[in-house]
Enzyme design. Structure first.
Site, PDB file in Angstrom:
ATOM      1  N   LYS A   1       0.764  -1.283  -0.019  1.00 17.41           N
ATOM      2  CA  LYS A   1      -0.107  -0.258   0.094  1.00 17.41           C
ATOM      3  C   LYS A   1       0.994   1.261   0.044  1.00 17.41           C
ATOM      4  CE  LYS A   1      -3.923  -2.072   0.010  1.00 17.41           C
ATOM      5  NZ  LYS A   1      -5.020  -1.853  -1.289  1.00 17.41           N
TER       6      LYS A   1
HETATM    7  N1  PMP Z   1      -3.446  -8.212   1.633  1.00 17.67           N
HETATM    8  C1  PMP Z   1      -3.538  -7.290   2.401  1.00 17.67           C
HETATM    9  C2  PMP Z   1      -2.862  -7.395   3.749  1.00 17.67           C
HETATM   10  C3  PMP Z   1      -4.257  -6.053   2.277  1.00 17.67           C
HETATM   11  O1  PMP Z   1      -4.348  -5.121   3.181  1.00 17.67           O
HETATM   12  C4  PMP Z   1      -4.846  -5.622   0.942  1.00 17.67           C
HETATM   13  C5  PMP Z   1      -5.463  -4.366   0.698  1.00 17.67           C
HETATM   14  N2  PMP Z   1      -6.816  -4.431   1.218  1.00 17.67           N
HETATM   15  C6  PMP Z   1      -4.683  -6.712  -0.162  1.00 17.67           C
HETATM   16  C7  PMP Z   1      -4.022  -7.915   0.171  1.00 17.67           C
HETATM   17  C8  PMP Z   1      -5.197  -6.603  -1.500  1.00 17.67           C
HETATM   18  O2  PMP Z   1      -4.740  -5.417  -2.170  1.00 17.67           O
HETATM   19  P1  PMP Z   1      -5.574  -4.829  -3.211  1.00 17.67           P
HETATM   20  O3  PMP Z   1      -6.593  -4.010  -2.294  1.00 17.67           O
HETATM   21  O4  PMP Z   1      -4.622  -4.051  -4.026  1.00 17.67           O
HETATM   22  O5  PMP Z   1      -6.581  -5.724  -4.087  1.00 17.67           O
END
Ligand code: PMP
Length: 346
Positions: free
Chosen positions: A48
């Site tokens: 992120k």
């Molecule tokens: N794994 C974790 C620990 C996350 O916080 C997130 C984000 N919500 C994701 C995977 C998934 O990533 P994305 O939001 O880019 O689909």
């Protein structure tokens, strides 16, 4: 490429350029080559960081943000941490509405990073005024000069991964990647990365990882939003009870669903076998590979890249706590080997 020995102007210079690490044990029973893109090497310890920095810098370029303004977001924790980190360096206030499903560690970390945190009930519908979406919207309307990142419905979330994660994986694999396996929460990671990779080679198979209790897989297959699919589950950051526009469903070939229990055990096994201490969704993504491998889906020359989104330290009170695992009943059906690895000398 940035190097550990180099000196940096601030922590944000370290965002991205994460390593691709060969998995030597976790998938050794299957044909093919397996590598993990280990996003915990970002300075905020998750993927992120990429979207926080990218989206905020785009807003600055467009003249929407100036120092002293407030950045608002809904987040399961990681995005909040990254936005808080970027806000500190760039001089913004950070306000976060988080799900009560987030671990206590994550919430404490956000406070430590200077954010104002609102904890909202996890198991209410998205349009409930108590949901973290509605709380964030309300705060956005109340706080003057605020910007709402809105990662689930922001095209820039996809663009951030198109601009960084995709090219990094293409270069690191020297174009040899045949499969991408990635969790889908907002869908930004998988969609942006897949879009870039498929532009280089349309034959690359893109497999999304979804949770039981989430609507995403069924929506991908039928274009139907089926509320019957929704029920509470424990993995944070994966799957959804709504359809995010930050998911480009056309870039994804298929979804695999994984259980809370198997994902937790798989995450623990990654630590024990690869020496990689990663988060719950990394266990989920690896579990999806296991399920595909057991179906005989991988061939000798395949080059499979799995994204490990964050670091294990964020789950000490959850999957890395034997007490929590026991409370969930996750040790009921297997020998609780982990419990035996500590010996108390009396
Ligand atoms: N794994 C974790 C620990 C996350 O916080 C997130 C984000 N919500 C994701 C995977 C998934 O990533 P994305 O939001 O880019 O689909």
């Amino acid at each position: 490429m940035k190097h550990r020995n180099q000196v940096f102007d601030n922590v944000l210079d370290l965002v991205g350029k994460t390593p691709l690490i060969k998995l030597n044990k976790m998938a050794s029973q299957f044909e093919g080559n397996f590598y993990a893109k280990v996003e915990s090497f970002n300075p905020g310890h998750s993927s992120k960081d990429r979207i926080a920095l990218y989206i905020i810098e785009q807003a600055e370029k467009q003249g929407i943000l100036s120092p002293g303004d407030t950045i608002i977001e809904t987040t399961s924790g990681n995005t909040g941490f990254s936005i808080a980190m970027v806000s500190i360096i760039k001089g913004y206030d950070c306000v976060l509405a988080v799900s009560s499903k987030s671990s206590a560690d994550k919430i404490d970390m956000l406070k430590t990073m200077g954010a104002k945190v609102y904890v909202c009930p996890a198991h209410v519908s998205a349009d409930d005024p108590r949901s973290y979406y509605e709380v964030a919207k309300r705060l956005h309307s109340e706080i003057k000069g605020s910007v709402y990142i809105n990662q689930y419905f922001n095209q820039l979330n996809i663009d951030a991964h198109y601009a960084s994660t995709g090219p990094e994986i293409w270069n690191q694999t020297e174009g040899k990647i045949t499969h991408l396996v990635a969790c889908s929460g907002t869908g930004g990671t998988i969609s942006g990365t897949a879009k870039y990779l498929k532009e280089q080679n349309p034959n690359i198979q893109v497999i999304g990882v979804d949770a039981f209790g989430s609507v995403i897989k069924k929506y991908h297959e039928t274009k139907e939003f089926d509320e019957q699919e929704i029920y509470p589950y424990r993995i944070e950051g994966l799957g959804k009870n709504l359809i995010p526009t930050a998911t480009d469903f056309d870039t994804i070939d298929e979804f695999v669903k994984v259980t809370d229990e198997e994902s937790a055990h798989t995450a623990r096994l990654i630590a024990k076998t690869e020496g990689l201490f990663v988060g719950y969704t990394s266990g989920a993504a690896m579990q999806a590979i296991k399920q595909l491998g057991e179906e005989g889906r991988f061939k000798k020359n395949d080059y499979v890249v799995v994204i490990f989104p964050d670091h294990g330290s964020r789950y000490m009170s959850k999957i890395y706590s034997d007490k929590w695992m026991k409370e969930q009943g996750f040790f009921d059906s297997i020998n609780a080997e982990a419990l035996q690895s500590i010996e108390y000398i009396k």
